[in-house]
Write an enzyme that holds these catalytic residues in place. Structure first.
Site, short mmCIF file in Angstrom:
data_model
loop_
_atom_site.label_atom_id
_atom_site.label_comp_id
_atom_site.label_asym_id
_atom_site.label_seq_id
_atom_site.Cartn_x
_atom_site.Cartn_y
_atom_site.Cartn_z
N ASN A 42 43.10 34.56 43.82
CA ASN A 42 43.55 35.06 45.12
C ASN A 42 44.13 36.46 44.94
O ASN A 42 44.71 36.80 43.91
CB ASN A 42 44.54 34.11 45.78
CG ASN A 42 45.81 33.86 45.01
OD1 ASN A 42 45.78 33.65 43.80
ND2 ASN A 42 46.94 33.85 45.69
N CYS A 53 41.09 34.68 49.33
CA CYS A 53 41.31 33.48 48.53
C CYS A 53 40.47 33.50 47.25
O CYS A 53 39.43 34.16 47.18
CB CYS A 53 40.94 32.24 49.34
SG CYS A 53 41.92 32.00 50.82
N GLU A 55 38.58 31.13 46.04
CA GLU A 55 37.26 30.55 46.23
C GLU A 55 36.28 31.57 46.80
O GLU A 55 35.15 31.68 46.33
CB GLU A 55 37.35 29.34 47.18
CG GLU A 55 38.26 28.24 46.69
CD GLU A 55 39.71 28.38 47.16
OE1 GLU A 55 40.37 27.34 47.33
OE2 GLU A 55 40.19 29.52 47.36
#
Length: 134
Positions: A42, A53, A55
């Protein structure tokens, strides 16, 4: 499938997080169908909206390198970089996953202090909007 290697890669990616505002460090390790691993962390911003983020960082890195087929992602997170409990992807990240992954087969590995839990994308995003619905 054993995802220990992916869980460890997510924990290692946590150390690279830039989280001076929340103190929550998150790392992700995305596994392509051909076995490549793309990591992300992040990256916060004082304006908050530009924050990204872990991901999505991993997905955007992989997609920007031409990857389009994915089988799993491991996510590890915690306050000041200490993994205790699961740190599931936010809704925006789940929707990004839906863009590139089969919701019924794509695995999300939720790392915690004593191992990990395995979920499918459809379990974390039921009735998600995908390309078949466009």
């Amino acid at each position: 499938m054993n995802f220990d290697f992916l869980a460890e890669a997510a924990k290692e990616a946590m150390a690279k997080a830039y989280a001076p505002y929340s103190g929550y460090y998150v790392g992700a390790a995305l596994l392509s169908e051909d076995g490549k691993v793309y990591t992300g962390c992040n990256i916060e911003n004082s304006a908050y909206s530009p924050t990204n983020c872990a991901e999505r960082t991993a997905f955007f890195k992989a997609v920007s390198e031409g990857e389009r087929a994915f089988s799993a992602i491991a996510v590890a997170g915690g306050y000041k970089g200490e993994v205790k409990d699961i740190f599931p992807p936010c809704g925006v990240c789940r929707q990004v996953m839906m863009e590139f992954c089969d919701p019924h087969t794509f695995k999300i590995i939720l790392v915690h202090d004593s191992g990990y839990e395995e979920k499918t994308l459809s379990e974390l995003l039921p009735l998600g909007f995908d390309s078949a619905k466009k």
